[in-house]
Structure formats: structure tokens, C-alpha cells
Design an enzyme around this catalytic site. Structure first.
Site, PDB file in Angstrom:
ATOM      1  N   SER A 112      19.198 -11.254 -32.263  1.00 42.94           N
ATOM      2  CA  SER A 112      18.121  -9.751 -32.356  1.00 42.94           C
ATOM      3  C   SER A 112      18.853  -8.483 -32.878  1.00 42.94           C
ATOM      4  O   SER A 112      19.218  -7.834 -33.599  1.00 42.94           O
ATOM      5  CB  SER A 112      17.864  -9.948 -30.928  1.00 42.94           C
ATOM      6  N   HIS A 113      18.106  -7.705 -31.728  1.00 38.91           N
ATOM      7  CA  HIS A 113      18.534  -5.964 -31.908  1.00 38.91           C
ATOM      8  C   HIS A 113      19.419  -6.236 -31.314  1.00 38.91           C
ATOM      9  O   HIS A 113      20.331  -4.943 -31.039  1.00 38.91           O
ATOM     10  CB  HIS A 113      17.632  -4.728 -31.369  1.00 38.91           C
ATOM     11  N   ASP A 276      14.848  -3.749 -36.505  1.00 41.47           N
ATOM     12  CA  ASP A 276      16.051  -4.644 -35.599  1.00 41.47           C
ATOM     13  C   ASP A 276      16.647  -5.553 -36.349  1.00 41.47           C
ATOM     14  O   ASP A 276      16.448  -5.856 -37.589  1.00 41.47           O
ATOM     15  CB  ASP A 276      15.809  -4.662 -34.482  1.00 41.47           C
ATOM     16  N   ASP A 278      17.235  -8.883 -37.085  1.00 40.43           N
ATOM     17  CA  ASP A 278      16.700  -9.841 -36.893  1.00 40.43           C
ATOM     18  C   ASP A 278      14.648  -9.693 -37.646  1.00 40.43           C
ATOM     19  O   ASP A 278      14.467 -10.461 -37.540  1.00 40.43           O
ATOM     20  CB  ASP A 278      16.363 -11.234 -36.178  1.00 40.43           C
ATOM     21  N   ASP A 280      12.575  -8.894 -35.844  1.00 41.70           N
ATOM     22  CA  ASP A 280      10.951  -8.732 -35.487  1.00 41.70           C
ATOM     23  C   ASP A 280       9.997  -7.377 -34.479  1.00 41.70           C
ATOM     24  O   ASP A 280       9.075  -7.583 -33.934  1.00 41.70           O
ATOM     25  CB  ASP A 280      11.389 -10.094 -34.583  1.00 41.70           C
ATOM     26  N   ARG A 281      11.301  -6.160 -35.216  1.00 37.54           N
ATOM     27  CA  ARG A 281      10.796  -5.074 -34.045  1.00 37.54           C
ATOM     28  C   ARG A 281      11.004  -4.443 -34.550  1.00 37.54           C
ATOM     29  O   ARG A 281      11.434  -3.894 -35.709  1.00 37.54           O
ATOM     30  CB  ARG A 281      12.252  -4.578 -32.693  1.00 37.54           C
ATOM     31  N   LYS A 375       7.056 -11.694 -33.085  1.00 36.33           N
ATOM     32  CA  LYS A 375       6.433  -9.888 -33.270  1.00 36.33           C
ATOM     33  C   LYS A 375       7.235  -9.739 -34.629  1.00 36.33           C
ATOM     34  O   LYS A 375       8.182 -10.697 -35.086  1.00 36.33           O
ATOM     35  CB  LYS A 375       7.073  -9.385 -32.382  1.00 36.33           C
TER      36      LYS A 375
END
Ligand code: G16
Length: 539
Positions: A112-113, A276, A278, A280-281, A375
Site C-alpha cells: 500500500s502506502h 498512494d 496501490d 486506494d488512498r 477504497k
């Protein structure tokens, strides 16, 4: 030719808030990925005859892990794998493919982030046929398997070419390499008013989308520049890199400071956003203006009627307990369902499946809806653009209108990183034991009204989850304490603080919440336990 390889277990393959996350140097160990994947396949009763989606955010090890997983899937009898070209798929796009093609599961290679590169982090998220990440019960079964594993199955073949779109075979398994953007773009066109957004760009509206050298670059170029007509060059840092160009791909005030600086300069465009690693943010900024993620969720919910896909109404909204209570006031006003769940997007999924909610979001820069079960960063940016196109108002005006209507919730999250895990656990245990004794006491002028551990009973499966400790004060202020489930370096204490003001919307958040931060230090004895006198990160 399929072969069976003997192996020995690793003891550190427990999944956290969102999949397994570890330092690259740990994941690089021989058989680390193989053990985890075989344990996962075993824990779900095998994958024979099943179809999965597979992709990642392109971070370091993505290419190696993807080949390993393809070969293991084939050896374990999988029927079909749908894979993003060159192994790339954003987390939201992957959830969409899973749902659209009624697949049995999905694997997203991402931390992710968290930072990438050789010294960064790697991770694997596992989604079930519902499109969302697996439940804690399934991740526990996988963890148990990882502690017992003795062998794994893998095809002994050359690497598969993932550079061309099309179908190929590996043994009996079909591999379909797809354009990672195409299906996702169709879905966005069905949700939003693309014509209105095109007109907005034609009118000279200026915009920057920062992909942070991560997976959303190609999505953003196609959607914002090629389809919607944002000027060429509006998408910054658009080429995904294994180390994200040295960036920490977490769109917040600290790690996307370059974008914040641009938006507070004289060259600021009308609107800026970042996603981010991937995808999603999201972070939303106007000219000299930052929208807190908790406010963003509340504002999108209050403006749902501008979006074609939600015009006929929304069933409800949910937030994680740690997220500010701003959206609660919107739900009350709109007379829609409202839920607070434990941190982790998977906790929204049953509510979406049962149509109890349409929107959900978290303080950690995540917003989304029931169009998928993750998200969705680009969705949030398009939502904002659609509201701006429909109202003709700026990001700041939209937010100020919202504050006028509902009052402003001042909100910040303070992180204390790299704490010894045993120390952090003891600190939380102590705090929990002391919670009830705080009620009625006044700290720095704030009187505690209620204090309790947050416990959620899922209305669909009845499962109970405990996550975080809540302290409410007279006048609407609140502190939430919890330990992160996504870090890879000891424990991270997160302290989420908010206060509420119906009249004054121009206070500085850090200044406004300073006294409450001192209260948090006192209640949790943060300095006594950690030696820290200030947070490592404020977002
Ligand atoms: C994941 C989860 C989110 C959660 C975030 C932070 O996001 O999907 O629900 O809010 O981690 O979790 P924690 O506070 O436990 O570190 P992502 O974007 O990292 O997948």
C-alpha cells in the site's frame, strides 16, 4: 512440469489490518513467498478449478512474486488467472475485476502506502469472491497453515511473458493478460458525469494529480488527460517505479509535502490530488487549502445527489471508529443508516453486501462506495471534480459551505512509531484498565464524559471485534487510541484527536488540538512508556 518442494515454516507470516506486510529483506528469503501462498491455498481448501485476479503496484519484488504465484497457481490446479499487463493492477481495479467477472479470489501485491525498493516493504492482500479483503477468521486460518507448512507445489517452467495483452496457457491453466485501465475506466464513466467534468476542464480549470511514481500513473493519464481533457502534464510522477522514485507513496501532509507546497504557492492550480502506492488512498487539496480525509467523507456524503450513480439515493454511510464524527452529523441530517466499524476496509464489506451502506471512509485518506469492496483513490478525485463541475464552487467554498451547515470538526492523527511491541501492548493494557477511572475527571479543561474500549458487533455475521480505546469529553471533543496493524517496524501508537466548533472555522488545527494532545500524553502515559515527548508524524 509440476514439482513438490519441501520447506520449513516461518513464524512471522501473520496478516495485519490489510494482508501480510514485511520488509523486503525478510520477504526475499528463500521460500518466504512460496510458503505464504501455499498456506493461503491450503487454508481456503485449495484452488483447483478456481479463477483469480492477480496484479500489484509494481513495487520491488512485484515481478518476481508474480511469476512465483503464477507457477504455484498452475501447479495447484487453478483454472484461470486474470493478470494486469506487466503485472500491474491497482487495488480498486483488482476488486472491480473480481466482482465484474465473478472470480473466486484475488491477490494484490502491495504494501500500500509503505515505501518500496530494496529496503522498503512488500505485501500481499488476499480478497475473496466478495471483492473485499478476507475476514480475520480466514487470515487466522492462513496464519495457522504458515506455522505448519512442510511443502509447496510449483511448475518448473520459464517465466511467463506478461507484456502483451491476450490469452496463453500454462499447463491446464489459462492466463489472460488484460489492460489494467480499461474496465476501471468504463466503471468510472458509469458512475460520474464525464461530460460535466470535460466542460470543467474546457473552461480552463487547472488540476494536478500526483501519482507518486506508483500504480495510478497510467490510470490517471488515461482518465484525466486523455478522456476528460485535463491539460497534458496535469498528472505528475506518472511512471510507476519499483522504489517509487524514493518517495514514501503515502498521500498526506508529510509525504506529499511537495504537492502541499505547490498548493500553498502562487502557482497553485485550482485543485490537486494524490494517490498512494496501490491507488486506494487519496488526498484532496484546493488553492491554499487542505481537506481532512474525515471531512472529505462527510462532504462527499452530503453532496451525493450531484453524482449520476447515486442520484436515486444512498442507503447509508460508515466510518472507522477512529475517523472523526463529522459524517455522523450528515447521516443524521439525511436520515440514512450510520455505522462505526473497526479500522480495516474489510469491516465495511458486509455492510455494503447487505446494502446497509453506500459510502464509507477512514481518516487514513480512504474513501469509497459500494461500486467495489476497496477504497478507491481515483473515484474520490472524480467525485470532487464532479461536485466542482456541478456547483461551480472551489474546493474551499464547498468545504466552507459544509462547515456552515454542520459545524467544523477539527481533527488530527498523531503517530508514535517504532515502539517496542511489548511496551506498546503494556501501555494499551494499562490505559484500558484505567479508562473508567477517568470519567468525571477534568484534564486541561476537558471533562471526561465517557471512556470505553470500542467493540463492534457485525450486524451480518454477528462477529465481535475490539479495536481501540475511546475517550469522549463534554463539548464534543474526543480521543481515540489504537495500535496500527500495518507497520513493519515495531509497534505504532496512533492517537486520533478531534474537537467540534459550530462558529469558528478558522482556527489552526494543531494549535486547537494541542491541549487535547497533552491530555492524551497524560492519559496513556506516553512519555513514561516510550520516552517520546512528541509524535513522530502528524496527519
Ligand atoms: C489499510 C486498511 C485501512 C486502514 C489502514 C491503516 O489501508 O485497508 O482500512 O485504515 O490500513 O491501518 P492501521 O491504522 O492499522 O495501520 P492500506 O491503504 O494500507 O491498505
Amino acid at each position: 512440469m509440476s514439482k513438490t518442494v519441501e520447506t520449513t515454516p516461518f513464524q512471522n507470516q501473520k496478516m495485519g489490518t490489510a494482508g501480510i506486510r514485511q520488509k523486503v529483506q525478510i520477504v526475499k528469503q528463500k521460500n518466504y513467498i512460496e510458503n505464504f501462498i501455499q498456506s493461503l491455498f491450503n487454508a481456503i481448501g485449495g484452488v483447483e478449478g478456481q479463477s483469480f485476479v492477480l496484479g500489484g503496484d509494481g513495487r520491488y519484488l512485484n515481478d518476481i512474486a508474480i511469476q512465483t504465484i503464477i507457477k504455484m497457481a498452475a501447479a495447484n490446479g487453478m483454472k484461470k488467472l486474470i493478470i494486469g499487463q506487466n503485472g500491474m493492477l491497482s487495488t480498486p481495479a483488482s476488486s472491480h475485476i473480481l466482482l465484474k467477472y465473478h472470480l473466486d479470489g484475488g491477490l494484490t501485491l502491495s504494501a500500500s502506502h509503505n515505501p518500496g525498493g530494496e529496503n522498503g516493504d512488500f505485501g500481499i492482500k488476499y480478497a475473496t469472491n466478495s471483492g473485499g479483503q478476507c475476514s480475520s477468521a480466514i487470515s487466522e486460518r492462513i496464519y495457522q497453515q504458515t506455522k505448519q507448512i512442510t511443502s509447496y507445489k510449483i511448475e518448473d517452467v520459464e517465466d511467463i511473458d506478461l507484456s502483451k495483452i491476450g490469452t496463453q496457457k500454462l499447463g491446464n491453466m489459462e492466463i489472460e493478460v488484460i489492460d489494467p485501465v480499461k474496465d476501471y475506466l468504463f466503471m468510472m464513466e458509469e458512475i460520474f458525469d464525464f461530460e460535466a467534468i470535460k466542460k470543467l476542464f474546457q473552461s480552463g480549470f487547472t488540476f494536478v494529480f500526483d501519482a507518486m511514481n506508483a500504480v495510478t500513473g497510467p490510470y490517471a493519464i488515461q482518465i484525466f488527460e486523455e478522456v476528460l481533457g485535463a491539460p497534458k502534464g496535469s498528472v505528475h510522477q506518472a511512471v510507476p517505479m519499483p522504489d517509487f522514485g524514493g518517495l514514501h507513496p503515502d498521500p498526506n501532509l508529510k509525504y506529499a509535502k511537495h504537492l502541499v507546497d505547490l498548493m500553498y504557492s502562487d502557482h497553485a492550480p485550482d485543485f490537486a490530488a494524490a494517490n498512494d502506492g496501490d491507488g486506494d488512498r487519496n488526498m484532496i487539496l484546493g488553492k491554499k487549502f487542505f481537506v481532512s480525509p474525515s471531512d472529505s467523507l462527510a462532504i462527499l456524503t452530503d453532496n451525493y445527489h450531484f453524482i449520476p450513480a447515486y442520484k436515486n439515493g444512498i442507503s447509508g454511510v460508515a466510518k472507522s471508529a477512529a475517523t472523526s464524527t463529522a459524517v455522523k452529523r450528515v447521516a443524521e441530517n439525511l436520515h440514512i443508516n450510520y455505522f462505526e466499524v473497526p479500522t480495516g476496509w474489510k469491516n465495511f464489506c458486509n455492510l455494503m453486501d447487505s446494502n446497509r451502506i453506500t459510502f464509507c471512509g477512514e481518516e487514513s485518506f480512504g474513501t469509497g462506495s459500494s461500486h467495489i469492496r476497496e477504497k478507491d483513490g481515483i473515484w474520490a478525485v472524480l467525485f470532487w471534480l464532479n461536485i466542482i463541475a456541478a456547483t461551480g464552487k472551489s474546493v474551499e467554498q464547498i468545504t466552507r459551505d459544509f462547515w456552515k451547515k454542520y459545524g467544523r470538526t477539527y481533527y488530527l492523527r498523531y503517530d508514535f512509531d517504532g515502539i517496542d511491541t511489548a511496551v506498546a501492548d503494556q501501555m494499551m493494557r494499562d490505559l484500558e484498565n484505567n479508562l473508567t477511572s477517568f470519567v468525571g475527571q477534568t484534564f486541561n479543561g476537558y471533562t471526561v464524559k465517557e471512556a470505553y474500549p470500542f467493540v463492534y458487533k457485525d450486524p451480518v455475521d454477528g462477529l465481535e471485534t475490539k479495536n481501540g480505546l475511546l475517550v469522549y469529553f463534554d463539548g464534543g471533543a474526543r480521543i481515540c487510541f489504537r495500535l496500527s496493524g500495518t507497520g513493519t517496524n515495531g509497534a505504532t501508537l496512533r492517537v486520533y484527536i478531534e474537537s467540534y466548533d459550530q462558529n469558528d472555522f478558522d482556527k489552526n488545527s494543531e494549535h486547537e488540538l494541542q491541549n487535547l494532545l497533552q491530555v492524551a500524553f497524560k492519559l496513556a502515559k506516553i512519555t513514561e512508556f516510550t520516552g517520546k515527548t512528541q509524535p513522530d508524524l502528524t496527519t
